[in-house]
Design a protein around this motif. Sequence first.
Motif, PDB file in Angstrom:
ATOM      1  N   ARG A   1      -5.934   1.838  12.519  1.00  0.00           N
ATOM      2  CA  ARG A   1      -7.103   2.455  13.159  1.00  0.00           C
ATOM      3  C   ARG A   1      -8.119   2.937  12.128  1.00  0.00           C
ATOM      4  O   ARG A   1      -9.327   2.868  12.359  1.00  0.00           O
ATOM      5  N   ALA A   2      -7.639   3.434  10.996  1.00  0.00           N
ATOM      6  CA  ALA A   2      -8.568   3.870   9.950  1.00  0.00           C
ATOM      7  C   ALA A   2      -9.415   2.708   9.471  1.00  0.00           C
ATOM      8  O   ALA A   2     -10.625   2.855   9.220  1.00  0.00           O
ATOM      9  N   GLU A   3      -8.819   1.532   9.339  1.00  0.00           N
ATOM     10  CA  GLU A   3      -9.569   0.344   8.920  1.00  0.00           C
ATOM     11  C   GLU A   3     -10.535  -0.119  10.005  1.00  0.00           C
ATOM     12  O   GLU A   3     -11.704  -0.395   9.753  1.00  0.00           O
ATOM     13  N   THR A   4     -10.043  -0.178  11.245  1.00  0.00           N
ATOM     14  CA  THR A   4     -10.852  -0.706  12.341  1.00  0.00           C
ATOM     15  C   THR A   4     -12.077   0.154  12.649  1.00  0.00           C
ATOM     16  O   THR A   4     -13.157  -0.363  12.924  1.00  0.00           O
ATOM     17  N   TYR A   5     -11.922   1.479  12.568  1.00  0.00           N
ATOM     18  CA  TYR A   5     -13.004   2.381  12.977  1.00  0.00           C
ATOM     19  C   TYR A   5     -13.723   3.027  11.788  1.00  0.00           C
ATOM     20  O   TYR A   5     -14.428   4.021  11.957  1.00  0.00           O
ATOM     21  N   GLN A   6     -13.596   2.452  10.603  1.00  0.00           N
ATOM     22  CA  GLN A   6     -14.231   3.049   9.441  1.00  0.00           C
ATOM     23  C   GLN A   6     -15.755   3.055   9.540  1.00  0.00           C
ATOM     24  O   GLN A   6     -16.424   3.784   8.817  1.00  0.00           O
ATOM     25  N   GLY A   7     -16.314   2.261  10.434  1.00  0.00           N
ATOM     26  CA  GLY A   7     -17.756   2.274  10.653  1.00  0.00           C
ATOM     27  C   GLY A   7     -18.276   3.602  11.172  1.00  0.00           C
ATOM     28  O   GLY A   7     -19.485   3.816  11.219  1.00  0.00           O
ATOM     29  N   LEU A   8     -17.371   4.517  11.559  1.00  0.00           N
ATOM     30  CA  LEU A   8     -17.778   5.837  12.035  1.00  0.00           C
ATOM     31  C   LEU A   8     -17.877   6.863  10.908  1.00  0.00           C
ATOM     32  O   LEU A   8     -18.253   8.004  11.153  1.00  0.00           O
ATOM     33  N   VAL A   9     -17.527   6.469   9.692  1.00  0.00           N
ATOM     34  CA  VAL A   9     -17.508   7.389   8.563  1.00  0.00           C
ATOM     35  C   VAL A   9     -18.437   6.868   7.477  1.00  0.00           C
ATOM     36  O   VAL A   9     -18.476   5.666   7.200  1.00  0.00           O
ATOM     37  N   ALA A  10     -19.172   7.774   6.853  1.00  0.00           N
ATOM     38  CA  ALA A  10     -20.160   7.374   5.844  1.00  0.00           C
ATOM     39  C   ALA A  10     -19.510   7.111   4.494  1.00  0.00           C
ATOM     40  O   ALA A  10     -19.841   7.727   3.491  1.00  0.00           O
ATOM     41  N   ASN A  11     -18.560   6.181   4.467  1.00  0.00           N
ATOM     42  CA  ASN A  11     -17.969   5.775   3.202  1.00  0.00           C
ATOM     43  C   ASN A  11     -18.868   4.743   2.537  1.00  0.00           C
ATOM     44  O   ASN A  11     -19.345   3.815   3.195  1.00  0.00           O
ATOM     45  N   ALA A  12     -19.089   4.891   1.238  1.00  0.00           N
ATOM     46  CA  ALA A  12     -19.904   3.919   0.520  1.00  0.00           C
ATOM     47  C   ALA A  12     -19.136   2.628   0.276  1.00  0.00           C
ATOM     48  O   ALA A  12     -19.742   1.589   0.032  1.00  0.00           O
ATOM     49  N   LEU A  13     -17.809   2.674   0.327  1.00  0.00           N
ATOM     50  CA  LEU A  13     -16.978   1.518   0.030  1.00  0.00           C
ATOM     51  C   LEU A  13     -16.077   1.203   1.214  1.00  0.00           C
ATOM     52  O   LEU A  13     -15.524   2.098   1.839  1.00  0.00           O
ATOM     53  N   ALA A  14     -15.931  -0.077   1.505  1.00  0.00           N
ATOM     54  CA  ALA A  14     -15.090  -0.501   2.617  1.00  0.00           C
ATOM     55  C   ALA A  14     -13.614  -0.350   2.268  1.00  0.00           C
ATOM     56  O   ALA A  14     -13.208  -0.484   1.118  1.00  0.00           O
ATOM     57  N   LEU A  15     -12.827  -0.076   3.293  1.00  0.00           N
ATOM     58  CA  LEU A  15     -11.374   0.038   3.161  1.00  0.00           C
ATOM     59  C   LEU A  15     -10.708  -1.184   3.774  1.00  0.00           C
ATOM     60  O   LEU A  15     -11.118  -1.662   4.841  1.00  0.00           O
ATOM     61  N   GLU A  16      -9.672  -1.682   3.107  1.00  0.00           N
ATOM     62  CA  GLU A  16      -8.878  -2.761   3.679  1.00  0.00           C
ATOM     63  C   GLU A  16      -7.405  -2.435   3.505  1.00  0.00           C
ATOM     64  O   GLU A  16      -6.956  -2.111   2.398  1.00  0.00           O
ATOM     65  N   ALA A  17      -6.666  -2.475   4.597  1.00  0.00           N
ATOM     66  CA  ALA A  17      -5.234  -2.196   4.572  1.00  0.00           C
ATOM     67  C   ALA A  17      -4.472  -3.480   4.275  1.00  0.00           C
ATOM     68  O   ALA A  17      -4.719  -4.522   4.879  1.00  0.00           O
ATOM     69  N   ARG A  18      -3.528  -3.406   3.333  1.00  0.00           N
ATOM     70  CA  ARG A  18      -2.726  -4.572   2.966  1.00  0.00           C
ATOM     71  C   ARG A  18      -1.291  -4.145   2.694  1.00  0.00           C
ATOM     72  O   ARG A  18      -0.979  -2.960   2.641  1.00  0.00           O
TER      73      ARG A  18
END
Length: 367
Positions: free
Chosen positions: A106-123
């Motif tokens: 869910r953190a990866e899928t909904y990260q568009g709701l947070v003003a992070n400058a860098l994208a997150l990817e779960a692996r």
Amino acid sequence: MSQRITPPWGRHYPPYQITALVRLLQRKDVPAGAVLAGTGLDAAALDDVACRTSVLQHLAVWRNALELRAVPGLSFELGRGLHLPDHGTYGLMLLSCESVDDYFRRAETYQGLVANALALEARTDGGDALWVLGDGGDRELPDGLRIFVLEQQFAQLVTQLHDLLGPEVRPTLARFAYPAPAHRAMYAEQLQCPCIFGWHRNELHFGGELLSMRPRLANAFTAAVLQSACEGLLAEVEESPGFAGKVYQALRLLPDPGAGMKAMASTFKMNERTLRRRLAREGTSFSNIADQVRHSVATQHLQRPDASVEQIALITGFSDSANFRRAFLRWTGMTPAQFRRQHQERRAHPHPWTLRGENASVSLAAP
């Protein structure tokens, strides 16, 4: 459900991280006005529940903080102090997830709701669960700001696992795609794990056994209600891109993604000066947007095995393949051939976290 990351120009984000940094620096006798200089924000705006900010405003605040208080550890202090409830509905949804596996997805899928400058990817890797941060996107930031943002996000992710499971949970390893800084000893102290520098990407590892663990505040009903709320918030973000977002979308629809400013100004029935001024108000430029469009089109076509680099160079408006290769290296930190090889490897080894229904599986990895 696919991963969705919001373009950086829109003012969509509550100022949680900005407020936290302002308050942190106020405790160090730095006035709020100095931290917010040049952002169009003031202390009163941060107390307004309707206030929305952009990633560009966050970057401006972080840049100000570096100039005002250029001391090692500020980024770690900020990240360690940002708990999941500090991120509003998104954070509360993560806090109520039924498993750590669910939190990662869910953190990866909904990260568009947070003003992070860098994208997150779960692996996953060798039995570890890990976050990959930026994966090349951070190279567009100035060195000092890039390291500040990475340190802050790494520390924030450690805090989130503490929120879920307790302070005894620690990462197993952190890797960074830059040389060891002078304050390298602070990394192991703050992240509570061995740290390696000069790696090919930025990674934060946790033991794979954590994925099945149940967070302390897990609640299936609450998580479902908050997920529904996050879906609505994400839809609002995607439906209100601002003028820069409209330019991006219009440029994507043109047959030539390399079309110039004159053609785009004509599309919006305005002159080039007006187009330039309106984009500047949102903290961007036509050349920046055109670069993002070309990048998006290029990566889309590179995933087709039948498209040659020469063909993709022409499709994206470059005069020759050499110029295209140089631009792609600047965008992603890798050559088109390396990107294509990485994509083929990911197809051969799909993302381990998927939602499986009766007749289909829907990947949560970025396309």
